[in-house]
Write a protein that holds these residues in place. Structure first.
Motif, PDB file in Angstrom:
ATOM      1  N   UNK A  19       0.831  -1.199   0.000  1.00  0.00           N
ATOM      2  CA  UNK A  19       0.000   0.000   0.000  1.00  0.00           C
ATOM      3  C   UNK A  19       0.870   1.256   0.000  1.00  0.00           C
ATOM      4  N   UNK A  20       0.323   2.351  -0.495  1.00  0.00           N
ATOM      5  CA  UNK A  20       1.021   3.626  -0.447  1.00  0.00           C
ATOM      6  C   UNK A  20       0.931   4.258   0.926  1.00  0.00           C
ATOM      7  N   UNK A  21       1.707   5.332   1.132  1.00  0.00           N
ATOM      8  CA  UNK A  21       1.752   5.984   2.439  1.00  0.00           C
ATOM      9  C   UNK A  21       0.388   6.503   2.867  1.00  0.00           C
ATOM     10  N   UNK A  22      -0.368   7.069   1.927  1.00  0.00           N
ATOM     11  CA  UNK A  22      -1.679   7.606   2.299  1.00  0.00           C
ATOM     12  C   UNK A  22      -2.655   6.488   2.661  1.00  0.00           C
ATOM     13  N   UNK A  23      -2.613   5.378   1.919  1.00  0.00           N
ATOM     14  CA  UNK A  23      -3.510   4.259   2.205  1.00  0.00           C
ATOM     15  C   UNK A  23      -3.207   3.644   3.577  1.00  0.00           C
ATOM     16  N   UNK A  24      -1.920   3.517   3.916  1.00  0.00           N
ATOM     17  CA  UNK A  24      -1.551   3.006   5.245  1.00  0.00           C
ATOM     18  C   UNK A  24      -2.029   3.977   6.327  1.00  0.00           C
ATOM     19  N   UNK A  25      -1.848   5.264   6.076  1.00  0.00           N
ATOM     20  CA  UNK A  25      -2.330   6.291   6.997  1.00  0.00           C
ATOM     21  C   UNK A  25      -3.823   6.122   7.274  1.00  0.00           C
ATOM     22  N   UNK A  26      -4.609   5.881   6.248  1.00  0.00           N
ATOM     23  CA  UNK A  26      -6.050   5.718   6.408  1.00  0.00           C
ATOM     24  C   UNK A  26      -6.383   4.455   7.187  1.00  0.00           C
ATOM     25  N   UNK A  27      -5.667   3.359   6.938  1.00  0.00           N
ATOM     26  CA  UNK A  27      -5.919   2.107   7.679  1.00  0.00           C
ATOM     27  C   UNK A  27      -5.621   2.292   9.169  1.00  0.00           C
ATOM     28  N   UNK A  28      -4.494   2.921   9.466  1.00  0.00           N
ATOM     29  CA  UNK A  28      -4.112   3.121  10.876  1.00  0.00           C
ATOM     30  C   UNK A  28      -5.100   4.064  11.553  1.00  0.00           C
ATOM     31  N   UNK A  29      -5.514   5.122  10.861  1.00  0.00           N
ATOM     32  CA  UNK A  29      -6.496   6.047  11.433  1.00  0.00           C
ATOM     33  C   UNK A  29      -7.797   5.324  11.757  1.00  0.00           C
ATOM     34  N   UNK A  30      -8.203   4.399  10.881  1.00  0.00           N
ATOM     35  CA  UNK A  30      -9.418   3.632  11.139  1.00  0.00           C
ATOM     36  C   UNK A  30      -9.276   2.711  12.336  1.00  0.00           C
ATOM     37  N   UNK A  31      -8.077   2.132  12.499  1.00  0.00           N
ATOM     38  CA  UNK A  31      -7.834   1.258  13.644  1.00  0.00           C
ATOM     39  C   UNK A  31      -7.839   2.037  14.953  1.00  0.00           C
ATOM     40  N   UNK A  32      -7.173   3.189  14.968  1.00  0.00           N
ATOM     41  CA  UNK A  32      -7.046   3.963  16.198  1.00  0.00           C
ATOM     42  C   UNK A  32      -8.324   4.738  16.510  1.00  0.00           C
ATOM     43  N   UNK A  33      -8.972   5.276  15.476  1.00  0.00           N
ATOM     44  CA  UNK A  33     -10.252   5.979  15.645  1.00  0.00           C
ATOM     45  C   UNK A  33     -10.160   7.051  16.724  1.00  0.00           C
ATOM     46  N   UNK A  34      -9.183   7.958  16.570  1.00  0.00           N
ATOM     47  CA  UNK A  34      -8.990   9.024  17.558  1.00  0.00           C
ATOM     48  C   UNK A  34      -8.931  10.375  16.860  1.00  0.00           C
ATOM     49  N   UNK A  35      -9.632  11.319  17.407  1.00  0.00           N
ATOM     50  CA  UNK A  35      -9.632  12.670  16.876  1.00  0.00           C
ATOM     51  C   UNK A  35      -9.698  13.652  18.048  1.00  0.00           C
ATOM     52  N   UNK A  36      -8.692  14.506  18.264  1.00  0.00           N
ATOM     53  CA  UNK A  36      -7.520  14.656  17.412  1.00  0.00           C
ATOM     54  C   UNK A  36      -6.546  13.479  17.544  1.00  0.00           C
ATOM     55  N   UNK A  37      -5.679  13.338  16.551  1.00  0.00           N
ATOM     56  CA  UNK A  37      -4.737  12.227  16.535  1.00  0.00           C
ATOM     57  C   UNK A  37      -3.700  12.408  17.641  1.00  0.00           C
ATOM     58  N   UNK A  38      -3.567  11.407  18.496  1.00  0.00           N
ATOM     59  CA  UNK A  38      -2.588  11.461  19.585  1.00  0.00           C
ATOM     60  C   UNK A  38      -1.636  10.274  19.505  1.00  0.00           C
ATOM     61  N   UNK A  39      -1.339   9.827  18.291  1.00  0.00           N
ATOM     62  CA  UNK A  39      -0.505   8.643  18.134  1.00  0.00           C
ATOM     63  C   UNK A  39       0.485   8.828  16.989  1.00  0.00           C
ATOM     64  N   UNK A  40       1.543   8.022  17.034  1.00  0.00           N
ATOM     65  CA  UNK A  40       2.524   7.911  15.962  1.00  0.00           C
ATOM     66  C   UNK A  40       2.551   6.465  15.506  1.00  0.00           C
TER      67      UNK A  40
END
Length: 202
Positions: A19-40
């Motif tokens: 996957x590309x960087x943006x697609x991985x970003x979207x998968x991780x965001x879906x897993x973490x489900x946090x807003x605002x983002x507090x993870x690396x």
């Protein structure tokens, strides 16, 4: 702060390899489900592992979190990181005019940045690069970064800045898998989630 290493594909995340960087970003965001983002996060394709670091662990999460070991003022550490530098920074800091530059050019950029931004006194630094990464955001164009991996020995000279870099990341594109700094107090290279520099892997 907490950290974990997940083998992929992981439930709710799916396979990340290819996957590309943006697609991985979207998968991780879906897993973490946090807003605002507090993870690396950092994805290591050769090992098939996803490293995550977060400010808090949510109740009921099945992710096996462990507490991040805090840094110590004046402590001596081995450090490993993968950061993104843009072309303008390279040209300004090291007067780099070609993207196929020597490792010493990148080391010349990184050592003062680590001191200035992360409060680290650098004793030794090995640097190696990867092909340029293009991050495509729908409706926002394309961004190009040079992925720079580094490993070295450092001393914590400014604890406040070092902790900030440790907990919140270092450099640009931190929302796209860059900027995680791993600190280990003189431990075997296998303790790093994403392995060792190429010279040490041979």
């Amino acid at each position: 702060m907490y950290e974990t290493v997940l083998r992929t594909p992981y439930a709710g995340l799916g396979p990340l390899a290819g996957l590309g960087a943006y697609e991985i970003h979207e998968r991780v965001a879906g897993l973490m489900n946090r807003n605002p983002r507090d993870y690396l996060y950092e994805f290591c394709a050769p090992q098939g592992v996803l490293y995550l670091r977060a400010a808090t662990r949510s109740a009921g999460e099945e992710i096996p979190w462990r507490e991040l070991t805090p840094l110590i003022a004046g402590g001596h550490y081995k450090v490993l990181g993968r950061i993104a530098l843009d072309y303008h920074r390279l040209e300004h800091r090291a007067k780099v005019t070609s993207y196929a530059v020597r490792r010493s050019d990148f080391a010349r950029v990184l050592a003062p940045l680590l001191a200035e931004r992360a409060g680290l006194g650098v004793s030794s630094l090995e640097v190696w690069t990867e092909p340029t990464v293009a991050i495509r955001k729908p409706g926002r164009g394309e961004f190009h970064f040079v992925p720079i991996n580094f490993a070295g020995t450092v001393t914590i000279e400014d604890l406040e800045r070092a902790r900030a870099a440790h907990e919140r990341g270092f450099g640009r594109a931190r929302g796209f898998g860059f900027g995680v700094l791993h600190f280990r107090p003189q431990v075997p290279r296998t303790a790093f989630p994403c392995g060792a520099p190429p010279a040490e892997r041979q």
